[in-house]
Design an enzyme around this catalytic site. Structure first.
Site, PDB file in Angstrom:
ATOM      1  N   ASP A 141       0.985  -1.267   0.009  1.00 55.58           N
ATOM      2  CA  ASP A 141      -0.069  -0.042  -0.026  1.00 55.58           C
ATOM      3  C   ASP A 141       0.891   1.396   0.093  1.00 55.58           C
ATOM      4  O   ASP A 141       0.147   2.181   0.345  1.00 55.58           O
ATOM      5  CB  ASP A 141      -0.972   0.014   1.218  1.00 55.58           C
ATOM      6  CG  ASP A 141      -0.242  -0.096   2.375  1.00 55.58           C
ATOM      7  OD1 ASP A 141       0.774  -0.786   2.637  1.00 55.58           O
ATOM      8  OD2 ASP A 141      -0.413   0.797   3.379  1.00 55.58           O
ATOM      9  N   ARG A 163       4.351   1.597 -12.030  1.00 51.86           N
ATOM     10  CA  ARG A 163       3.846   0.968 -10.464  1.00 51.86           C
ATOM     11  C   ARG A 163       2.983  -0.052 -11.051  1.00 51.86           C
ATOM     12  O   ARG A 163       2.587  -1.060 -10.226  1.00 51.86           O
ATOM     13  CB  ARG A 163       3.081   2.280 -10.327  1.00 51.86           C
ATOM     14  CG  ARG A 163       4.179   3.410  -9.764  1.00 51.86           C
ATOM     15  CD  ARG A 163       3.534   4.201  -8.712  1.00 51.86           C
ATOM     16  NE  ARG A 163       2.187   4.966  -9.211  1.00 51.86           N
ATOM     17  CZ  ARG A 163       2.396   6.348  -9.822  1.00 51.86           C
ATOM     18  NH1 ARG A 163       3.653   6.731  -9.985  1.00 51.86           N
ATOM     19  NH2 ARG A 163       1.146   6.806 -10.298  1.00 51.86           N
ATOM     20  N   LYS A 253      -6.807  -0.121   6.351  1.00 48.22           N
ATOM     21  CA  LYS A 253      -5.322  -0.101   7.261  1.00 48.22           C
ATOM     22  C   LYS A 253      -5.353   1.732   7.487  1.00 48.22           C
ATOM     23  O   LYS A 253      -5.568   2.359   6.488  1.00 48.22           O
ATOM     24  CB  LYS A 253      -4.195  -0.506   6.621  1.00 48.22           C
ATOM     25  CG  LYS A 253      -2.808  -0.115   7.306  1.00 48.22           C
ATOM     26  CD  LYS A 253      -1.630  -0.131   5.966  1.00 48.22           C
ATOM     27  CE  LYS A 253      -0.652   0.541   6.852  1.00 48.22           C
ATOM     28  NZ  LYS A 253       0.624   0.507   5.937  1.00 48.22           N
ATOM     29  N   GLU A 293      -3.280   0.059  13.756  1.00 46.24           N
ATOM     30  CA  GLU A 293      -1.766   0.019  13.736  1.00 46.24           C
ATOM     31  C   GLU A 293      -1.018   1.368  14.369  1.00 46.24           C
ATOM     32  O   GLU A 293      -0.935   2.355  13.581  1.00 46.24           O
ATOM     33  CB  GLU A 293      -1.331  -0.013  12.153  1.00 46.24           C
ATOM     34  CG  GLU A 293       0.099  -0.094  11.988  1.00 46.24           C
ATOM     35  CD  GLU A 293       0.809   0.085  10.491  1.00 46.24           C
ATOM     36  OE1 GLU A 293       1.899  -0.104  10.290  1.00 46.24           O
ATOM     37  OE2 GLU A 293      -0.284  -0.013   9.700  1.00 46.24           O
ATOM     38  N   GLU A 295       2.070   2.462  15.225  1.00 45.00           N
ATOM     39  CA  GLU A 295       3.625   1.653  15.172  1.00 45.00           C
ATOM     40  C   GLU A 295       4.447   2.826  16.060  1.00 45.00           C
ATOM     41  O   GLU A 295       4.796   3.856  16.152  1.00 45.00           O
ATOM     42  CB  GLU A 295       4.076   1.976  13.701  1.00 45.00           C
ATOM     43  CG  GLU A 295       5.224   1.598  13.642  1.00 45.00           C
ATOM     44  CD  GLU A 295       6.022   1.685  12.258  1.00 45.00           C
ATOM     45  OE1 GLU A 295       7.284   1.341  12.055  1.00 45.00           O
ATOM     46  OE2 GLU A 295       5.149   2.033  11.242  1.00 45.00           O
ATOM     47  N   LYS A 335      -1.844  -4.550  13.988  1.00 48.24           N
ATOM     48  CA  LYS A 335      -0.800  -4.427  13.322  1.00 48.24           C
ATOM     49  C   LYS A 335       0.307  -3.687  14.176  1.00 48.24           C
ATOM     50  O   LYS A 335       0.407  -2.581  13.831  1.00 48.24           O
ATOM     51  CB  LYS A 335      -1.008  -3.887  11.834  1.00 48.24           C
ATOM     52  CG  LYS A 335       0.390  -3.933  11.101  1.00 48.24           C
ATOM     53  CD  LYS A 335       0.140  -3.585   9.642  1.00 48.24           C
ATOM     54  CE  LYS A 335       1.452  -3.610   8.887  1.00 48.24           C
ATOM     55  NZ  LYS A 335       1.638  -3.103   7.488  1.00 48.24           N
ATOM     56  N   SER A 405       2.142  -8.966   8.596  1.00 49.16           N
ATOM     57  CA  SER A 405       1.651  -8.067   7.372  1.00 49.16           C
ATOM     58  C   SER A 405       2.787  -7.232   7.042  1.00 49.16           C
ATOM     59  O   SER A 405       3.024  -6.044   7.590  1.00 49.16           O
ATOM     60  CB  SER A 405       0.519  -7.134   8.303  1.00 49.16           C
ATOM     61  OG  SER A 405      -0.002  -6.193   7.188  1.00 49.16           O
ATOM     62  N   TYR A 467       5.552   6.519   4.589  1.00 47.36           N
ATOM     63  CA  TYR A 467       5.060   5.735   3.545  1.00 47.36           C
ATOM     64  C   TYR A 467       4.359   6.808   2.312  1.00 47.36           C
ATOM     65  O   TYR A 467       3.989   7.887   2.577  1.00 47.36           O
ATOM     66  CB  TYR A 467       3.435   5.021   3.874  1.00 47.36           C
ATOM     67  CG  TYR A 467       3.802   3.692   4.636  1.00 47.36           C
ATOM     68  CD1 TYR A 467       3.854   2.478   3.874  1.00 47.36           C
ATOM     69  CD2 TYR A 467       4.220   3.518   5.825  1.00 47.36           C
ATOM     70  CE1 TYR A 467       4.220   1.218   4.224  1.00 47.36           C
ATOM     71  CE2 TYR A 467       4.504   2.435   6.524  1.00 47.36           C
ATOM     72  CZ  TYR A 467       4.535   1.262   5.692  1.00 47.36           C
ATOM     73  OH  TYR A 467       4.845   0.011   6.471  1.00 47.36           O
TER      74      TYR A 467
END
Length: 467
Positions: A141, A163, A253, A293, A295, A335, A405, A467
């Site tokens: 993603d 891509r 997500k 998630e 993190e 996650k 994941s 990201y």
């Protein structure tokens, strides 16, 4: 029996029984099917929350709960104006059942309030399919900009077609569904098609891989903080989720982060936890299983004990707000990052067994067993580290499916093998399959390092990774 919740509520109101929007179940909105006969008739409510059935005897004599794991009964005595209340532990969460019966000269009345969401049964099924034995999630993603960095590392220009070509290589890998149960897509990818015209969503479904979607809008600086971030994207999220569901996505997500070197400040942790809870509630209302998630970034020189402290504080607040927002735990996936020292820790690197011990201890202290799956992120670990640590966590039974994941820890070798050359597609797909199988073995606690290339041990940590 296809009345909407509102119409069903009117029917129930007409007989003084409420179909409410809130309940001690803590699951989503109520939808009851009703069958009423004589004054001795009963109303049966089917809650898709793990197969629960609510029964109320209109004679005022009893109310009962029948579940797939428990069989509980509440006796309502005519002599009591208020029924006794029952509390039990149900699949790791507290289920409180309360019923009230009052008697009037004109007859008897019973009132029962509960709630179940329109997608609850589907959410539970989706979460459990993703958290299936020996399988995990392929995280692909990356935003267009981040995907561009990956392509640039192998000398390939960042264009939509390049891509699309790379993503086709991933989703069309033969046999991938044996080890991968879900794939997280970027919005562009969700609507893209393979070179033969078949949509990527259909390519994945044919392999038994559930399509997912990244729904956050990225991290932005938090005003008044020491370089901390907050995740944006709640505006318009319900509408986007509805559209993604129509396009074939079945889970979502949202990545929020906590930085130890920059704090973490109380407001940053709270914002991370509350934002994830609001996102999760919105996703469930629109049919998407939310991956939660928060993190804990690898950045920093701190030891493993400091990471564990922040980890437990973050997850405590996250579950507090998930419960406040009435998120159904059986319909989510987590996650988390693993509990490791900071990337710049000067001490001895802990063995996989130590990382597993710390991580599982922290999870057991914070995560209800109602949650179907823990799908770890790799967070900049090498491919080999991520696999070894996961394997160590599966050496004994866990309350949840403990799996992966991974993004970079599945794709790094693939990119290096492909190099943008069509002639290398077959070899690159075999590389992906090998990494997926290695992590599948780790989920089963059966991984060995046999046949691992030296490149699998190469670190992939990037300070301040986005990201």
């Amino acid at each position: 029996m296809d009345e909407s919740n509102a119409t069903c509520g009117k029917r129930l109101d007409s007989i003084t029984t409420r179909c409410g929007a809130s309940s001690s179940f803590g699951v989503a909105d109520a939808c009851f099917g009703m069958h009423v006969g004589s004054h001795e008739g009963r109303c049966h409510g089917r809650c898709s929350h793990v197969g629960s059935t609510v029964c109320v005897d209109w004679s005022g004599r009893r109310a009962a709960f029948h579940t797939s794991r428990h069989h509980h009964r509440i006796h309502l005595h005519r002599s009591n104006m208020a029924a006794s209340a029952m509390t039990s532990t149900f699949v790791g969460t507290n289920v409180h059942a309360k019923a009230r019966v009052s008697h009037a000269k004109a007859g008897r009345r019973a009132a029962l309030t509960t709630r179940c969401g329109a997608y609850d049964e589907e959410l539970v099924a989706t979460a459990n399919k993703i958290a299936s034995k020996g399988r995990g999630i392929l995280a692909m993603d990356e935003s267009n900009a981040t995907c561009g960095k990956r392509l640039d590392s192998i000398g390939v220009e960042n264009t939509e077609e390049n891509r699309r070509t790379y993503r086709e290589l991933l989703v069309s890998t033969p046999g991938l569904g044996e080890y991968i149960s879900g794939a997280i897509l970027f919005e562009e990818t969700l609507y893209q098609s393979a070179s033969d015209g078949k949509k990527f969503v259909d390519v994945l479904n044919e392999q038994g891989i559930i399509p997912g979607i990244k729904v956050d809008k990225g991290l932005v600086p938090m005003a008044g903080s020491n370089g901390e971030s907050w995740c944006q994207g709640l505006d318009g999220l319900a509408q986007r989720c509805a559209e993604y569901y129509k396009a074939g996505a079945r889970f979502a997500k949202w990545r929020s982060v906590v930085s130890i070197p920059n704090g973490p400040s109380t407001i940053a942790v709270r914002d991370c936890a509350y934002g994830l809870a609001r996102y999760a509630a919105i996703c469930q209302e629109n049919g998407l299983v939310p991956i939660v998630e928060p993190e804990i970034l690898l950045d920093g020189e701190h030891d493993i004990d400091r990471t564990m402290e922040v980890f437990m504080d973050t997850w405590a607040q996250t579950f507090h707000y998930l419960a406040d927002n009435k998120v159904m735990f059986e319909g989510i996936l987590l996650k988390p990052s693993m509990v490791t020292p900071g990337a710049d820790w000067k001490g001895q690197k802990p063995a996989p067994e130590v990382i597993a011990e710390y991580t599982l201890k922290a999870l057991r202290r914070r995560v209800p067993p109602a949650v179907p799956g823990i799908m770890f992120l790799s967070g900049g670990q090498s491919e080999l580290e991520a696999t070894l640590n996961l394997n160590a966590m599966n050496q004994s039974p866990n309350p949840w499916h403990v799996s992966f994941s991974y993004a970079r820890a599945l794709q790094n070798s693939v990119l290096k093998t492909w190099q943008g050359n069509p002639a290398n597609v077959d070899a690159a797909q075999k590389s992906l399959l090998a990494r997926a199988k290695a992590n599948s073995d780790a989920q089963l606690g059966q991984y060995t390092m046999d046949g691992e290339a030296a490149s699998a041990a190469e670190g992939m940590y990037e300070k301040g990774y986005t990201y």
